[in-house]
Design an enzyme around this catalytic site. Structure first.
Site, PDB file in Angstrom:
ATOM      1  CG  ASN A   1      72.011  -5.321  46.775  1.00  0.00           C
ATOM      2  OD1 ASN A   1      71.223  -4.371  46.706  1.00  0.00           O
ATOM      3  ND2 ASN A   1      72.449  -5.793  47.931  1.00  0.00           N
ATOM      4  NE  ARG A   2      67.076  -1.780  46.050  1.00  0.00           N
ATOM      5  CZ  ARG A   2      66.944  -2.762  46.944  1.00  0.00           C
ATOM      6  NH1 ARG A   2      67.995  -3.311  47.507  1.00  0.00           N
ATOM      7  NH2 ARG A   2      65.740  -3.178  47.293  1.00  0.00           N
TER       8      ARG A   2
ATOM      9  CG  HIS B   1      67.715  -9.184  43.379  1.00  0.00           C
ATOM     10  ND1 HIS B   1      68.941  -8.948  43.967  1.00  0.00           N
ATOM     11  CD2 HIS B   1      66.817  -9.292  44.414  1.00  0.00           C
ATOM     12  CE1 HIS B   1      68.807  -8.936  45.287  1.00  0.00           C
ATOM     13  NE2 HIS B   1      67.531  -9.123  45.581  1.00  0.00           N
TER      14      HIS B   1
ATOM     15  CG  HIS C   1      66.913 -13.498  47.479  1.00  0.00           C
ATOM     16  ND1 HIS C   1      65.969 -13.373  48.469  1.00  0.00           N
ATOM     17  CD2 HIS C   1      67.267 -12.245  47.147  1.00  0.00           C
ATOM     18  CE1 HIS C   1      65.760 -12.082  48.704  1.00  0.00           C
ATOM     19  NE2 HIS C   1      66.535 -11.379  47.920  1.00  0.00           N
ATOM     20  CB  SER C   2      67.168 -19.538  50.930  1.00  0.00           C
ATOM     21  OG  SER C   2      67.191 -20.491  49.900  1.00  0.00           O
ATOM     22  CE1 TYR C   3      62.957 -13.988  49.926  1.00  0.00           C
ATOM     23  CE2 TYR C   3      62.053 -12.779  51.785  1.00  0.00           C
ATOM     24  CZ  TYR C   3      62.399 -12.836  50.455  1.00  0.00           C
ATOM     25  OH  TYR C   3      62.180 -11.758  49.653  1.00  0.00           O
TER      26      TYR C   3
ATOM     27  CG  ASP D   1      66.745  -4.524  52.127  1.00  0.00           C
ATOM     28  OD1 ASP D   1      67.643  -5.264  51.673  1.00  0.00           O
ATOM     29  OD2 ASP D   1      65.742  -4.190  51.476  1.00  0.00           O
TER      30      ASP D   1
ATOM     31  CD  GLN E   1      71.379  -6.198  50.970  1.00  0.00           C
ATOM     32  OE1 GLN E   1      72.508  -5.781  50.693  1.00  0.00           O
ATOM     33  NE2 GLN E   1      70.340  -5.391  51.055  1.00  0.00           N
TER      34      GLN E   1
ATOM     35  CD  GLU F   1      69.723 -11.113  49.565  1.00  0.00           C
ATOM     36  OE1 GLU F   1      69.996 -10.549  48.491  1.00  0.00           O
ATOM     37  OE2 GLU F   1      68.864 -10.673  50.336  1.00  0.00           O
TER      38      GLU F   1
HETATM   39  C1  GLA Z   1      66.749  -8.055  48.391  1.00  0.00           C
HETATM   40  C2  GLA Z   1      66.649  -6.583  48.512  1.00  0.00           C
HETATM   41  C3  GLA Z   1      65.404  -6.219  49.223  1.00  0.00           C
HETATM   42  C4  GLA Z   1      64.213  -6.828  48.553  1.00  0.00           C
HETATM   43  C5  GLA Z   1      64.384  -8.296  48.474  1.00  0.00           C
HETATM   44  C6  GLA Z   1      63.247  -8.937  47.734  1.00  0.00           C
HETATM   45  O1  GLA Z   1      67.157  -8.640  49.548  1.00  0.00           O
HETATM   46  O2  GLA Z   1      67.758  -6.004  49.100  1.00  0.00           O
HETATM   47  O3  GLA Z   1      65.272  -4.828  49.242  1.00  0.00           O
HETATM   48  O4  GLA Z   1      64.075  -6.307  47.267  1.00  0.00           O
HETATM   49  O5  GLA Z   1      65.581  -8.624  47.849  1.00  0.00           O
HETATM   50  O6  GLA Z   1      62.013  -8.451  48.121  1.00  0.00           O
END
Ligand code: GLA
Length: 393
Positions: free
Chosen positions: A120-121, A146, A220-222, A293, A330, A358
């Site tokens: 995260n940020r 990240h 970070h799996s989608y 998000d 997240q 996440e």
């Molecule tokens: C995380 C962030 C999102 C985005 C994704 C990757 O989940 O919170 O804003 O950056 O990663 O695209």
């Protein structure tokens, strides 16, 4: 059970090599094979490719006998594939991924990857420890995201396999050097993926440092439980065990307050589809996130490992439950997927065709004194665990 039945049993669950042994062998040997067959989870290593710099990358396939199979590569500790059965018993792919190492190196919005040092940020890429300010690369204007452009998602991990009767594990190791990506301290990280016989994938994280630093690791799996990656994930039914949200500003940095989810599109205490409220044009937080998000404050933070969230796809019947000891999660709905990245078998990943859950500490914790700390000091062990449990209903 007669010999014929034993051999038929063997065909469905053992490799051909073991089958020969089993069908031709002594009775005693057959019994041993059968015992193994009922509880073993296998792990097999294959060569996956070479990085741009010529480093060998391996792939490990973990497979159990309930139709679950997970592929993990040593580049970024990435889960490149995860297959689980639907309600008809058919195993299919449920994570977004690419079919080449080249693509993972070229442009990857963290598909399947391990994230570190800081998931995260971090606001403006700056934080202070013991009066000293550290500056990180700004890779998500105006913030650091990240772990930086060369974060753990791009690291080459070393791997060790372990087999137990009811599980198989892949223990990945990476030593992040002092000041790598701007973070202080040599950080030794272990991430262990364990596939269990009951279709649970455990992810355990361990880390130690030789200087005070910050750590927030995640996966970070989608997911798209429908297994149809041409379909958005809007019909998935989500539950999040959380009373509070970590609201963010326009740059997705927490405001510092934690707000009640009641009567907002962020209340997932009762199972609700992703699509039910995601396009609510009047909700300021949804506008800022371009959808979901956000980090949710998980309930029962004193309970250790507990239920955090679930996703259910009614069409396939697949259910994913996430358990964790972390304070936050997240939930990201693939808002930045824009039809530019290639799917495995042709076509491209469109808007919202995958979601992430996440588990983590809250974003920007190093700059938020009221958030649970992400500081790791020498002599301490960073130790956390998240489990992804698959079933059908
Ligand atoms: C995380 C962030 C999102 C985005 C994704 C990757 O989940 O919170 O804003 O950056 O990663 O695209």
């Amino acid at each position: 059970m007669n010999l014929v039945k034993r051999c038929v049993f063997g065909i469905s669950i053992l490799s051909l090599a073991s089958l020969n042994v089993q069908c031709k062998g002594e009775k005693k040997e057959e019994v041993t094979q059968e015992a193994k067959a009922t509880d073993s989870v296998s792990i097999v290593k294959t060569e996956y490719g070479k990085t741009e710099k010529g480093v060998q990358i391996d792939r490990y396939t973990l497979k159990n006998q309930k139709g679950m199979e997970v592929n993990i590569i040593t580049y970024g500790g990435i889960i490149t594939s995860l297959k689980v059965p639907n309600k008809a018993g058919k195993s299919e792919e449920v994570v977004i991924g690419f079919n080449s190492l080249e693509q993972y190196q070229k442009a990857n919005p963290y598909f399947g990857a391990l994230i570190g040092r800081y998931g995260n940020r971090i606001a403006k890429g700056k934080f202070t420890l013991d009066g000293k300010q550290y500056s990180l690369a700004i890779n998500n204007e105006p913030n650091a995201l990240h772990g930086g452009p060369e974060g753990f998602h791009r690291a080459v991990w070393t791997a060790e396999e372990a087999k137990g009767g009811d599980s198989a594990s892949l223990k990945l190791k990476y030593v992040s050097k002092d000041m790598e990506e701007g973070y202080p301290g040599n950080l030794t990280v272990f991430v262990t993926y364990t596939l269990n016989k009951d279709n649970t994938l455990d992810v355990s994280y361990d880390a130690t440092t030789d200087k005070k630093t910050v750590v927030n690791l995640t996966q970070h799996s989608y997911f798209n439980l429908s297994a149809d990656f041409t379909k958005p994930i809007l019909d998935h039914v989500i539950t999040i065990d959380s009373d509070k949200l970590v609201p963010v500003d326009a740059t997705l940095i927490p405001t510092g307050k934690l707000t009640d989810v009641t009567n907002t599109p962020f209340d997932f205490r009762k199972p609700t589809t992703v699509g039910a409220r995601i396009n609510n044009a009047t909700d300021d937080q949804l506008k800022k996130g371009l959808g979901y998000d956000h980090c949710w404050v998980l309930n029962n933070q004193d309970k250790g490992n507990r239920f955090a969230a679930s996703a259910y796809d009614p069409t396939s019947g697949r259910l994913l439950e996430v358990y964790t000891d972390q304070p936050g999660i997240q939930f990201y709905t693939g808002n930045f997927l824009d039809g530019t990245l290639p799917m495995r078998n042709g076509g491209t990943y469109a808007h919202r065709t995958g979601f992430c859950l996440e588990t983590q500490h809250y974003p920007d914790s190093p700059n938020q004194k009221d958030f649970p700390t992400t500081v790791l000091s020498p002599g301490e062990n960073y130790k956390t665990k998240t489990s992804f449990k698959f079933s059908v209903k």
